[in-house]
Design an enzyme around this catalytic site. Structure first.
Site, PDB file in Angstrom:
ATOM      1  CD  GLU A  42     -12.096   7.021  18.966  1.00  0.00           C
ATOM      2  OE1 GLU A  42     -12.701   7.801  18.082  1.00  0.00           O
ATOM      3  OE2 GLU A  42     -12.490   6.248  19.375  1.00  0.00           O
ATOM      4  N   GLY A  55     -17.485   3.064  -0.006  1.00  0.00           N
ATOM      5  CA  GLY A  55     -17.224   3.645  -1.200  1.00  0.00           C
ATOM      6  C   GLY A  55     -17.501   5.209  -1.082  1.00  0.00           C
ATOM      7  NE  ARG A 114     -17.187   0.592   6.824  1.00  0.00           N
ATOM      8  CZ  ARG A 114     -17.945   1.697   7.143  1.00  0.00           C
ATOM      9  NH1 ARG A 114     -17.589   2.782   7.983  1.00  0.00           N
ATOM     10  NH2 ARG A 114     -19.112   2.100   6.433  1.00  0.00           N
ATOM     11  NE  ARG A 198     -20.846  -3.954   8.979  1.00  0.00           N
ATOM     12  CZ  ARG A 198     -20.538  -2.592   8.996  1.00  0.00           C
ATOM     13  NH1 ARG A 198     -20.571  -1.646   7.941  1.00  0.00           N
ATOM     14  NH2 ARG A 198     -20.295  -2.100  10.147  1.00  0.00           N
ATOM     15  CG  ASP A 313     -23.017   8.275  11.149  1.00  0.00           C
ATOM     16  OD1 ASP A 313     -23.078   8.852  10.163  1.00  0.00           O
ATOM     17  OD2 ASP A 313     -22.924   6.768  11.264  1.00  0.00           O
ATOM     18  CB  ALA A 326     -18.380   8.162   5.073  1.00  0.00           C
TER      19      ALA A 326
HETATM   20  C1  LIG Z   1     -23.004  -1.392   6.368  1.00  0.00           C
HETATM   21  C2  LIG Z   1     -22.683   0.265   6.062  1.00  0.00           C
HETATM   22  C3  LIG Z   1     -22.144   0.393   4.880  1.00  0.00           C
HETATM   23  C4  LIG Z   1     -22.008   1.835   4.861  1.00  0.00           C
HETATM   24  N1  LIG Z   1     -21.463   2.126   3.510  1.00  0.00           N
HETATM   25  C5  LIG Z   1     -20.999   3.566   3.114  1.00  0.00           C
HETATM   26  C6  LIG Z   1     -20.623   3.883   1.898  1.00  0.00           C
HETATM   27  O1  LIG Z   1     -20.354   2.971   1.141  1.00  0.00           O
HETATM   28  N2  LIG Z   1     -20.278   5.440   1.809  1.00  0.00           N
HETATM   29  C7  LIG Z   1     -20.538   6.135   2.828  1.00  0.00           C
HETATM   30  O2  LIG Z   1     -20.217   7.500   2.625  1.00  0.00           O
HETATM   31  N3  LIG Z   1     -21.157   5.606   3.931  1.00  0.00           N
HETATM   32  C8  LIG Z   1     -21.349   4.424   4.280  1.00  0.00           C
HETATM   33  N4  LIG Z   1     -21.932   4.134   5.556  1.00  0.00           N
HETATM   34  C9  LIG Z   1     -22.035   4.918   6.447  1.00  0.00           C
HETATM   35  C10 LIG Z   1     -20.714   5.481   7.019  1.00  0.00           C
HETATM   36  O3  LIG Z   1     -20.335   4.436   7.694  1.00  0.00           O
HETATM   37  C11 LIG Z   1     -20.893   6.396   8.463  1.00  0.00           C
HETATM   38  O4  LIG Z   1     -21.680   7.442   7.896  1.00  0.00           O
HETATM   39  C12 LIG Z   1     -19.571   6.859   8.864  1.00  0.00           C
HETATM   40  O5  LIG Z   1     -18.887   5.937   9.008  1.00  0.00           O
HETATM   41  C13 LIG Z   1     -19.735   7.724  10.027  1.00  0.00           C
HETATM   42  O6  LIG Z   1     -18.428   8.154  10.424  1.00  0.00           O
HETATM   43  P1  LIG Z   1     -18.285   9.173  11.683  1.00  0.00           P
HETATM   44  O7  LIG Z   1     -17.039   9.458  11.887  1.00  0.00           O
HETATM   45  O8  LIG Z   1     -19.441  10.492  11.770  1.00  0.00           O
HETATM   46  O9  LIG Z   1     -18.829   8.300  12.906  1.00  0.00           O
HETATM   47  P2  LIG Z   1     -18.231   6.940  13.534  1.00  0.00           P
HETATM   48  O10 LIG Z   1     -17.573   6.254  12.433  1.00  0.00           O
HETATM   49  O11 LIG Z   1     -19.099   6.327  14.448  1.00  0.00           O
HETATM   50  O12 LIG Z   1     -17.196   7.342  14.319  1.00  0.00           O
HETATM   51  C14 LIG Z   1     -17.149   8.018  15.846  1.00  0.00           C
HETATM   52  C15 LIG Z   1     -16.093   7.912  16.528  1.00  0.00           C
HETATM   53  O13 LIG Z   1     -16.171   8.485  17.790  1.00  0.00           O
HETATM   54  C16 LIG Z   1     -15.684   7.721  18.778  1.00  0.00           C
HETATM   55  N5  LIG Z   1     -16.489   7.841  20.138  1.00  0.00           N
HETATM   56  C17 LIG Z   1     -17.739   7.373  20.343  1.00  0.00           C
HETATM   57  N6  LIG Z   1     -18.094   7.772  21.376  1.00  0.00           N
HETATM   58  C18 LIG Z   1     -17.112   8.549  21.877  1.00  0.00           C
HETATM   59  C19 LIG Z   1     -16.927   9.279  23.261  1.00  0.00           C
HETATM   60  N7  LIG Z   1     -18.024   9.442  24.174  1.00  0.00           N
HETATM   61  N8  LIG Z   1     -15.752   9.995  23.347  1.00  0.00           N
HETATM   62  C20 LIG Z   1     -14.827   9.832  22.474  1.00  0.00           C
HETATM   63  N9  LIG Z   1     -14.954   9.280  21.295  1.00  0.00           N
HETATM   64  C21 LIG Z   1     -16.258   8.527  21.084  1.00  0.00           C
HETATM   65  C22 LIG Z   1     -15.815   6.224  18.177  1.00  0.00           C
HETATM   66  O14 LIG Z   1     -14.905   5.415  18.952  1.00  0.00           O
HETATM   67  C23 LIG Z   1     -15.591   6.349  16.770  1.00  0.00           C
HETATM   68  O15 LIG Z   1     -14.064   6.390  16.608  1.00  0.00           O
HETATM   69  C24 LIG Z   1     -22.150   2.823   5.767  1.00  0.00           C
HETATM   70  C25 LIG Z   1     -22.701   2.140   6.992  1.00  0.00           C
HETATM   71  C26 LIG Z   1     -23.047   1.158   7.066  1.00  0.00           C
HETATM   72  C27 LIG Z   1     -23.332   0.608   8.493  1.00  0.00           C
END
Ligand SMILES: Cc1cc2nc3c(=O)[nH]c(=O)nc-3n(C[C@H](O)[C@H](O)[C@H](O)COP(=O)(O)OP(=O)(O)OC[C@H]3O[C@@H](n4cnc5c(N)ncnc54)[C@H](O)[C@@H]3O)c2cc1C
Length: 457
Positions: A42, A55, A114, A198, A313, A326
């Protein structure tokens, strides 16, 4: 069904998870449950989440349960009970009345903070499986048994844990470096011409503009070129305002956030009903503006090659409007752990013994492989990741498009619906049901069938 963990065995795989967000951590916990070795790398100095509420819809809850019931319990420990089990939409511009309501299931689609959720998950992770302040720079997959990770601080993965990593999964979010490495920089997220504000508003303050009933459950306010959503998160009301923006997004350093102020939202909602305007008043003036980016215009052409894959993502960033990003990351995690567990099992000494005794198939159907030459370890991994990409691609790409359409519907920009509440109800229900009613267990079964077909067993 996935098998119970076997904590006594030593894993034959090592999975490097790049990124400790919701996708990376739920993937890690699913592997932990199945006794498969992993390390999270991380970039930040801890496991933490920014942003307000989140949610999880029924499909996401099912994926969490299948990953590990403790992971699902971690969510329930911090989830806020629904005042009513309905998602309700209000015409925020015209009548101010409810135009549609959709049952979310008993205590379904609950909100939580979160930060609280990720902290609860982090409690389940052994500290020795996480490396902080490790930003990935490059990955070299030798196509055989070794995948080497290089970090921005000049270190390499092998020097850290003294063994080679055979699989790397990029869970590093919308601006994924692993995606760049895997498919190239042409496939990046782009601005959807919507930004949002937000925040979490203390309930006592929220009651100044929102009735206790409306603050107790999930509501959305629709209207021209903007919409807002509120739901309870503990002692707070989670507020999200989404505004259309014809201009290109320009923020220093290519960031997806920029200082507000809130004026753009005040203007966007100024002619709306008082109840919808009141939501805007709840947020402070000095705010960060969050641009909504997604991968509709430049979709990643694939999610896996060799021993490297992307998930969450990193693979399929989408807007927040259907509340599913998520949850889809959790579905990815479940597909991956199901397939990697199958690889791990095939590499077990028990499997080799069974194969020797029953060359045409073991007593449990898990024995022989029809081809004369058994698949190598790397072939097994490559085929498992290929099966992962095939089971996940269509559904996750669909979500990106469906989310864009939904945001247009909420903002009366979607031509087939306009501001017709009946058509809105039909169209939005269809999309939510496609998300919520997904059979995650069937997904794992189909992925395993595909994998076994690929390796000829
Ligand atoms: C306003 C808003 C509301 C939302 N509401 C919902 C909801 O209600 N329900 C839902 O299901 N989804 C929701 N989402 C979508 C959800 O937040 C995301 O899809 C989810 O958080 C993505 O998680 P992830 O772990 O794939 O990516 P991220 O949360 O972006 O995590 C990526 C991680 O990788 C790390 N990282 C990045 N680059 C590197 C690197 N080069 N080397 C090492 N580490 C790195 C970062 O520090 C981070 O910890 C919402 C999104 C937004 C913007």
């Amino acid at each position: 069904m996935l098998s119970p963990p076997d904590s006594t065995r030593s894993s034959r795989l090592h999975v490097a998870i790049v990124g400790g967000g919701i996708t990376g951590v739920t993937l890690a916990l699913g592997l932990l449950k199945r006794g498969i070795d992993f390390t999270i790398y991380e970039r930040a100095s801890g496991i933490k989440e920014i942003g307000a509420g989140v949610g999880f819809s029924p499909n996401a809850e099912e994926a969490l349960k299948a990953l590990d019931p403790r992971v699902h319990q971690a969510y329930k420990n911090v989830a806020t009970p629904n005042g009513e089990d309905y998602f309700q939409w209000i015409d925020g511009y015209g009548s101010g009345e409810v135009i549609y309501k959709l049952y979310v299931g008993e205590q379904g689609f609950q909100g939580c903070r979160r930060s609280a959720f990720i902290e609860e998950l982090a409690k389940l992770l052994p500290a020795e499986n996480i490396r902080f302040s490790k930003e990935i720079d490059s990955i070299v997959d030798d196509g055989e048994s070794k995948v080497e990770l290089k970090f921005k601080d000049g270190t390499r993965e092998t020097t850290d844990i003294g063994k080679s990593t055979r699989i790397a999964i990029g869970c590093d979010g919308i601006r994924s470096r692993v995606r760049d490495i895997l498919v190239g920089k042409d496939y990046a997220a782009s601005y959807t011409h919507k930004f949002c504000f937000r925040g979490l508003v203390p309930m006592e303050k929220a009651y100044e503009h929102v009735s206790r009933y409306r603050a107790s459950t999930r509501f959305m306010y629709n209207g021209p070129n903007a919409h807002s959503i509120t739901y309870p998160v503990g002692e707070f009301l989670n507020v999200l305002l989404v505004v259309s923006d014809p201009e290109p997004w320009q923020a220093p350093g290519g960031k997806h956030t920029a200082f507000g102020p809130k004026d753009a939202a005040v203007k966007a909602f100024e002619d709306w009903q008082p109840s919808a305007r009141g939501i805007v008043d709840l947020l402070p003036n000095d705010l960060d503006k969050w641009a909504v980016f997604d991968m509709l215009e430049h979709p990643a052409p694939y999610y896996a090659r060799g021993s490297v894959a992307i998930a969450g993502d990193a693979a399929h960033a989408t807007g927040p409007h259907l509340g599913a990003g998520a949850g889809f990351g959790m579905e990815d995690a479940l597909a991956l752990v199901g397939l990697l567990e199958a690889v791990d099992r095939r590499l077990s000494p028990t499997f080799a013994t069974t194969k020797a005794l029953f060359p045409d198939g073991g007593p449990n159907g898990g024995g022989g492989q029809s081809s004369s030459k058994p698949a190598t370890k790397s072939e097994l991994v490559h085929k498992a990741l290929a099966a992962y990409q095939d089971i996940r691609y269509e559904r996750t790409q669909w979500l990106i498009k469906a989310t864009r359409e939904a945001s247009e519907m909420f903002q009366w920009q979607y031509e087939p619906v306009g501001n017709d509440p009946v058509k809105f109800g039909e169209e939005i229900t269809r999309r939510f049901y496609q998300i919520w009613n997904y059979d995650v267990h069937g997904m794992v079964r189909d992925a395993l069938e595909d994998f076994h077909g690929r390796i000829g067993s």
